[in-house]
Enzyme design. Structure first.
Site, PDB file in Angstrom:
ATOM      1  N   TYR A 213       0.689 -16.492   9.023  1.00 35.07           N
ATOM      2  CA  TYR A 213       1.521 -16.691   7.696  1.00 35.07           C
ATOM      3  C   TYR A 213       2.052 -15.578   7.452  1.00 35.07           C
ATOM      4  CZ  TYR A 213       2.919 -18.367   3.089  1.00 35.07           C
ATOM      5  OH  TYR A 213       3.413 -18.554   2.123  1.00 35.07           O
TER       6      TYR A 213
ATOM      7  N   ASP B 260       2.341  -7.305   9.961  1.00 31.73           N
ATOM      8  CA  ASP B 260       2.521  -7.738   8.660  1.00 31.73           C
ATOM      9  C   ASP B 260       1.125  -7.368   7.806  1.00 31.73           C
ATOM     10  OD1 ASP B 260       2.789 -11.034   7.142  1.00 31.73           O
ATOM     11  OD2 ASP B 260       2.027  -9.221   6.419  1.00 31.73           O
TER      12      ASP B 260
ATOM     13  N   LYS C  21       0.649  -7.470  -2.201  1.00 29.71           N
ATOM     14  CA  LYS C  21      -0.757  -7.615  -2.809  1.00 29.71           C
ATOM     15  C   LYS C  21      -1.333  -6.273  -3.341  1.00 29.71           C
ATOM     16  CE  LYS C  21      -1.822 -11.518   0.478  1.00 29.71           C
ATOM     17  NZ  LYS C  21      -1.961 -12.796  -0.560  1.00 29.71           N
TER      18      LYS C  21
END
Ligand code: KE4
Length: 429
Positions: free
Chosen positions: A144, A239, A267
């Site tokens: 994702y 990622d 994040k």
């Protein structure tokens, strides 16, 4: 547990937001039941509107690695707040955060701040297509990378949770420019390069997957991605939105000692405020506007408050902090395996520093197909049993669990006691 105020708030939220939420996984659709509405948080704890306290293994999906409302983070944000919230001009906090990131990830020579992981991946893919003159993106089933059109193909996280392998609304001709292959499968990726090497702009990979649960890539697999992309002129994009500064001082690229062409972050670098970033070699990043022609922009990119929260968080992440987090991760993981074994419940626990997953299956999942073959229903029962006991896991079998520096022997002990009771409900003796 009283849930009256949570239920009232959710009833109101359902009138305001699709599914009553601002991000799908929060709606509990995968695990069933009513979402809990939080009111405050501190250290390893969340407190809901009705005053129930939970040991938190979501950590806002990764950012709160220092623990909720760490005094140093709050202080730095308050100091910046007194000076101003947002200027829309260059400001020093962005320089300070960039330097701190680059001191830990030396492969990043230049960086651009954005406002989410989605935006960072979307921009990195645009850069890869521009830099290579090619259009095809390769990702992995269960990976994702946010919700931009090019990567909503066989995605993990909320998309798997919702069972939407590729979302309506993504133009067919764009989806055709993304292909998704099996994670950790060297043969599959070799075949893709065999057939389409001239078209591939980039390979986008979570070096440690966290959106099909926590599934580390094998060393050989990542090294193969590095050699194939180098050999055929494609870019390797790591990622690290989730793994960046979670799994160690230098992220996953530090653990595996592999140099990606571009790194995507999010994040933790925002400390809980909205931040994403992408960066890499200078010769690539200078293609980004206004140096180069690849346009990318953002009203709140580099927001001083968000930069301050991210910087304060990174400054708390020392080798000592990581060893403490890793110790709790290992104690929890082996503890889950032990209490499950004692209750004859088949589980497989995967872990890296600061994140882990419990799969209800015998053998350790290596890819998305393995995860989908695990007993999702058992996970959901486990989730609700733990929630009732004040332990809050991510409400989906496809999400990883996160540990912060604020988690300690006490929270670990309570969590394992709750797991003992949860597993005993599976096989009452
Ligand atoms: P955001 O756009 O949500 O900031 O980042 C997207 C993203 C990109 N890459 C990776 C590896 C990610 O894990 C994410 C976002 N992660 C999910 C949790 N699995 C965010 C939670 C949510 O969607 O509500």
């Amino acid at each position: 547990m009283k849930k009256k105020l949570s239920a009232e708030a959710m009833q109101e939220a359902r009138e305001l937001f699709p599914g009553g939420v601002n991000s799908p996984v929060r709606a509990f659709q995968s695990v069933g039941g009513e979402p809990v509405v939080m009111d405050s948080a501190s250290g390893p704890f969340l407190k809901d509107l009705d005053g129930n306290i939970y040991i938190d293994y979501i950590g806002s999906w990764g950012p709160m690695i220092a623990g909720h409302n760490h005094p140093s983070v709050v202080k730095k944000v308050e100091q910046q707040l007194k000076k101003g919230i947002s200027f829309g001009t260059p400001a020093r906090p962005e320089n300070q955060l960039a330097k701190e990131i680059m001191s830990r990830m030396p492969y990043i020579e230049k960086i651009r701040m954005v406002n989410s992981g989605t935006e960072a991946i979307m921009s990195a893919i645009r850069l890869a297509r521009a830099a290579t003159g090619r259009e095809l993106i390769v990702k992995f089933d269960g990976g994702y990378h946010g919700h931009s059109d090019s990567v909503l193909v066989e995605a993990g996280s909320g998309v798997s949770t919702l069972g939407l392998p590729d979302s309506p609304g993504v133009p067919r001709n764009l989806a055709a420019k993304s292909i998704s292959v099996t994670y950790n499968d060297s043969e599959a990726i070799r075949e893709v390069f065999e057939e389409r090497r001239q078209e591939i702009a980039c390979v986008v990979v979570e070096p440690i997957a966290g959106n099909m649960g926590c599934i580390p890539a094998s060393n050989d697999f990542l090294r193969l991605l590095r050699s194939l992309t180098t050999k055929h002129g494609a870019l390797l994009i790591f990622d690290e939105v989730m793994t960046g500064f979670r799994v160690g001082m230098g992220g996953a690229q530090g653990l595996y000692n592999i140099e990606p062409d571009l790194t995507v972050l999010g994040k933790i670098i925002g400390g809980g405020l909205p931040v994403g970033a992408f960066g890499g070699k200078t010769h690539l990043m200078r293609e980004i506007a206004p140096d180069g022609p690849v346009y990318q922009a953002g009203t709140l990119s580099g927001n001083p408050l968000a930069m301050s929260a991210g910087l304060a968080t990174l400054e708390l992440l020392t080798e000592e902090t990581y060893s403490g987090i890793w110790e709790q991760t290992q104690t929890l993981a082996s503890g889950f395996e032990e209490v499950a074994r004692n209750r004859s419940v088949e589980v497989s626990v995967t872990k890296v520093c600061g994140m882990f997953s419990i799969f209800f299956t015998k053998s350790t999942p290596k890819n998305f197909r393995d995860v989908k073959g695990s007993d999702i229903g058992k996970f959901n029962r486990f989730f609700h049993s733990m929630l009732k006991q004040g332990i809050y896991f991510g409400p989906s079998a496809y999400e990883a669990a996160f540990i912060s520096a604020a988690h300690n022997e006490e929270t670990t002990k309570k969590t394992l006691e709750a797991a003992e009771r949860a597993f005993s409900e599976f096989n009452p003796s």
